[in-house]
Design a protein around this motif. Sequence first.
Motif, short mmCIF file in Angstrom:
data_model
loop_
_atom_site.label_atom_id
_atom_site.label_comp_id
_atom_site.label_asym_id
_atom_site.label_seq_id
_atom_site.Cartn_x
_atom_site.Cartn_y
_atom_site.Cartn_z
N TYR A 144 0.86 -1.19 0.00
CA TYR A 144 0.00 0.00 0.00
C TYR A 144 0.89 1.23 0.00
O TYR A 144 1.42 1.63 1.01
N LYS A 145 1.06 1.82 -1.16
CA LYS A 145 2.02 2.90 -1.35
C LYS A 145 1.46 4.26 -0.96
O LYS A 145 0.27 4.50 -1.01
N ASN A 147 0.89 8.26 -1.59
CA ASN A 147 0.60 9.05 -2.78
C ASN A 147 1.81 9.92 -3.13
O ASN A 147 2.59 10.28 -2.26
N GLU A 150 3.11 12.91 -0.92
CA GLU A 150 2.52 12.79 0.41
C GLU A 150 3.62 12.68 1.45
O GLU A 150 4.54 11.88 1.31
N TYR A 155 0.81 10.27 5.20
CA TYR A 155 0.66 8.85 4.86
C TYR A 155 0.24 8.06 6.11
O TYR A 155 -0.72 7.29 6.08
N ARG A 158 -3.34 8.95 7.06
CA ARG A 158 -4.31 8.35 6.14
C ARG A 158 -4.52 6.87 6.48
O ARG A 158 -5.65 6.37 6.50
#
Length: 188
Positions: A144-145, A147, A150, A155, A158
Amino acid sequence: EANFTQYLLEQVSDFKSKYSIRLYELLIKYRDVGNSKKFEIVELRSKLGLEDNEYKLNAVFKRDVLDKAIKEIGNKTDIQIKYEQFKEGRVISHILFKIGKKKDKKSKVGKDMNTIDMFADMTIKQALMFGDKLSRDTAFQNHYKANVGESVEDYSERIATMLMDGFYVKEWIQYLENVGFVPTRLSE
């Protein structure tokens, strides 16, 4: 878009306080996520339309603006709001709102009491802690990278916000267990 606007107008039409309307409009976009971003007190006051000389004391601000607006939103809409305060030293500097849909009064009959409860509420602090841990975990980063552009903090925040949704706890359980998360069993 027309349905969303109509729904929003229906929700706020009974509000008596202008702060309830502004808070509702500010937080409704986070309803499906479960948490808002952390708002600085100064930023929140500005977004609610408060002047610098209005409700100067945090206790009065919370009592007369936040608590009343949250109560009115809870009574007149389909969402419930709670908030958590964060301090810098002795002063409250940030507020994070937790937004949820009102729960239906459904019975828990039929649940397997030995099943791991993936939907148990994580506290905001737990979500923030595991969000931070996952954001630094290489295996998770490959899955799960972040953005483009970001920051590490954004990160992490989020991820923490997404962890308030049981779906993501279940989806990311292997990564969570690698960073120390222990699923709880339902108690009778």
